[in-house]
Design a protein around this motif. Sequence first.
Motif, PDB file in Angstrom:
ATOM      1  N   VAL A 261       0.827  -1.206   0.000  1.00 55.14           N
ATOM      2  CA  VAL A 261       0.000   0.000   0.000  1.00 55.14           C
ATOM      3  C   VAL A 261       0.864   1.258   0.000  1.00 55.14           C
ATOM      4  N   ARG A 262       1.878   1.270   0.852  1.00 56.15           N
ATOM      5  CA  ARG A 262       2.690   2.472   1.028  1.00 56.15           C
ATOM      6  C   ARG A 262       3.671   2.701  -0.124  1.00 56.15           C
ATOM      7  N   SER A 263       3.715   1.768  -1.063  1.00 58.97           N
ATOM      8  CA  SER A 263       4.626   1.912  -2.198  1.00 58.97           C
ATOM      9  C   SER A 263       3.910   2.391  -3.451  1.00 58.97           C
ATOM     10  N   ASN A 264       2.749   3.039  -3.263  1.00 59.75           N
ATOM     11  CA  ASN A 264       2.010   3.675  -4.366  1.00 59.75           C
ATOM     12  C   ASN A 264       1.725   2.711  -5.516  1.00 59.75           C
ATOM     13  N   PHE A 265       1.111   1.588  -5.166  1.00 66.33           N
ATOM     14  CA  PHE A 265       0.801   0.582  -6.186  1.00 66.33           C
ATOM     15  C   PHE A 265      -0.209   1.117  -7.201  1.00 66.33           C
ATOM     16  N   SER A 266      -0.207   0.508  -8.374  1.00 61.35           N
ATOM     17  CA  SER A 266      -1.065   0.946  -9.467  1.00 61.35           C
ATOM     18  C   SER A 266      -1.968  -0.197  -9.925  1.00 61.35           C
ATOM     19  N   ARG A 267      -2.822   0.107 -10.871  1.00 64.49           N
ATOM     20  CA  ARG A 267      -3.674  -0.936 -11.470  1.00 64.49           C
ATOM     21  C   ARG A 267      -2.803  -2.027 -12.086  1.00 64.49           C
ATOM     22  N   ASP A 268      -1.730  -1.631 -12.762  1.00 67.32           N
ATOM     23  CA  ASP A 268      -0.846  -2.619 -13.391  1.00 67.32           C
ATOM     24  C   ASP A 268      -0.248  -3.562 -12.358  1.00 67.32           C
ATOM     25  N   ASP A 269       0.115  -3.017 -11.177  1.00 65.58           N
ATOM     26  CA  ASP A 269       0.670  -3.864 -10.121  1.00 65.58           C
ATOM     27  C   ASP A 269      -0.364  -4.862  -9.629  1.00 65.58           C
ATOM     28  N   ILE A 270      -1.602  -4.404  -9.473  1.00 63.48           N
ATOM     29  CA  ILE A 270      -2.677  -5.293  -9.025  1.00 63.48           C
ATOM     30  C   ILE A 270      -2.849  -6.444 -10.006  1.00 63.48           C
ATOM     31  N   GLU A 271      -2.929  -6.124 -11.282  1.00 65.12           N
ATOM     32  CA  GLU A 271      -3.175  -7.153 -12.294  1.00 65.12           C
ATOM     33  C   GLU A 271      -1.984  -8.101 -12.422  1.00 65.12           C
ATOM     34  N   ARG A 272      -0.778  -7.539 -12.369  1.00 65.28           N
ATOM     35  CA  ARG A 272       0.406  -8.390 -12.485  1.00 65.28           C
ATOM     36  C   ARG A 272       0.514  -9.333 -11.301  1.00 65.28           C
TER      37      ARG A 272
ATOM     38  N   SER B  44      -2.972   4.708  -9.203  1.00 65.93           N
ATOM     39  CA  SER B  44      -3.020   5.222 -10.574  1.00 65.93           C
ATOM     40  C   SER B  44      -3.588   4.180 -11.525  1.00 65.93           C
ATOM     41  N   GLY B  45      -4.284   4.670 -12.543  1.00 63.80           N
ATOM     42  CA  GLY B  45      -4.765   3.810 -13.620  1.00 63.80           C
ATOM     43  C   GLY B  45      -5.955   2.948 -13.286  1.00 63.80           C
ATOM     44  N   LEU B  46      -6.701   3.283 -12.223  1.00 66.18           N
ATOM     45  CA  LEU B  46      -7.863   2.451 -11.876  1.00 66.18           C
ATOM     46  C   LEU B  46      -8.875   2.448 -13.020  1.00 66.18           C
ATOM     47  N   PRO B  47      -9.501   1.301 -13.278  1.00 65.97           N
ATOM     48  CA  PRO B  47     -10.555   1.245 -14.304  1.00 65.97           C
ATOM     49  C   PRO B  47     -11.827   1.899 -13.777  1.00 65.97           C
ATOM     50  N   SER B  48     -12.880   1.877 -14.539  1.00 68.74           N
ATOM     51  CA  SER B  48     -14.160   2.403 -14.057  1.00 68.74           C
ATOM     52  C   SER B  48     -14.609   1.583 -12.856  1.00 68.74           C
ATOM     53  N   LYS B  49     -15.516   2.145 -12.079  1.00 67.72           N
ATOM     54  CA  LYS B  49     -15.965   1.471 -10.868  1.00 67.72           C
ATOM     55  C   LYS B  49     -16.561   0.097 -11.182  1.00 67.72           C
ATOM     56  N   SER B  50     -17.387   0.017 -12.237  1.00 68.93           N
ATOM     57  CA  SER B  50     -18.038  -1.259 -12.581  1.00 68.93           C
ATOM     58  C   SER B  50     -17.013  -2.295 -13.027  1.00 68.93           C
ATOM     59  N   ASP B  51     -16.002  -1.853 -13.785  1.00 70.01           N
ATOM     60  CA  ASP B  51     -14.965  -2.794 -14.234  1.00 70.01           C
ATOM     61  C   ASP B  51     -14.131  -3.289 -13.057  1.00 70.01           C
ATOM     62  N   PHE B  52     -13.872  -2.388 -12.114  1.00 70.05           N
ATOM     63  CA  PHE B  52     -13.079  -2.785 -10.951  1.00 70.05           C
ATOM     64  C   PHE B  52     -13.860  -3.783 -10.087  1.00 70.05           C
TER      65      PHE B  52
END
Length: 452
Positions: free
Chosen positions: A368-379, A413-421
């Motif tokens: 959390v404290r390392s500023n994760f992004s959408r790409d990090d979540i998916e990877r 950063s890079g979050l998709p739309s709410k419904s997609d998330f």
Amino acid sequence: MKDVTLFLSKWKQIIQKLENNNGKVHPIEIGKKATIQEIEAKEKELGYQLPPSYKYILNNLGSSLSFYYSFSEDTIIPSEFNEIFSGEINWNIDFLQDLNMLADELMEDGEDYGATLRGKLEFSHAGNGDIYAFDMSVESDEKPVVYWEHEEDTVTYIADSFIDYLLRITELGCIGSEKWQFEYFLSDTGLDTTNTAAAKWKHWFESFSETTLDDVKNNMEQLIAFAVYRDKLDEESIDFLRKFSRNELFDYLLEELDKKESFKDQKMICEVIGKVLGNYADSWVRSLWEAKQDIMDSRLRSFLTSMCLSKDEGLTLVFNFLEQESNKKITGYDALSHLGDFHSRDVILWMENHVKFPVTEGWDELFVRSNFSRDDIERWTSLDERHEVTVIHALEKYVYMKVANNKFFYGISGLPSKSDFIDFLAKLQAKQVLKKRILSLEYVIQNINIFY
């Protein structure tokens, strides 16, 4: 009756002083005066003659009395009295208790724990469960006031009588009822209001006032002491500190750092160095890494490195340290304490090779404290189980942290739309077998608005 009026007057002055300085106050509450008949009935019930000064207070002031205060967090109490934080007096005729019965109840397995309670009559108690009592075994009409520590089963002499106790504790500002708050003033004869410590305390108490930023903003030493005492360094304080000579400020901070003994105080001084001076202190921070022996807690060195050196230089130093020191057995808490202040996605890349179960012991918060992004979540959810579970608990922790702190500054950063998330989270939830992980993702989905 003059002494009763004097007590009330002094207690009201104490309470008013705390209120004037933003202390937390529970005002004086006094029960109705006890009649002679009520006192005699209580004595018959207990099988003891109550001490004369105690009966006098019950009959002329009140059968019960209580008040409490605690100092404002912005009141800087002298460091030699750092255990004092509050004040209190209370008694109630209905709560008188023969402690012989309690001593009998506490006997276990032949051990006479509570033996020191025998011959004592409780009239009040401290917030931590310790007891104030009269020592009824003393052969005199007046009975000494003693204090029983429940953890040690020991008795401490406090005063010669109830009214003597009230006089002594009132002279000391009615300081807190727990022993660790008043032990600065103890002697063989009980509370000593004349020793050196008492003189210093009374002088401070008579003149203290809540300290504000305006009071100290133009005095470098006082401003630093203010930040350390409050354990808080806000932007306004940083702005004022930056007005002082950097060289003078840096030299003074190093002197203070050398004086501080507790990790908390040292951390606060390092925070001032990092947030106020930044790369001005870079040479000194490098010298901490070059020293042949540890001259500072390694966690503080890593914090300073995150604040005073470039990200690339700093992360290289800390990564190498963690890998060498731990022999590749890095715990999540170690990683968090050394890398959590970099707030860099490069830390997430490094974590891929080191994260291990249980991920809730530091790894999830570091993510959390390392500023994760959408790409990090998916990877990470496409890697091993340990990576996927880290993401699940990191998202859950993100929600907890944001709910608990309105000034929470980590974004994604890079979050998709709410419904997609929500669809992504639902699919991730469907893959889970363990109930704990399913519930964690359910909590995240229910609080999806936190992310937007």
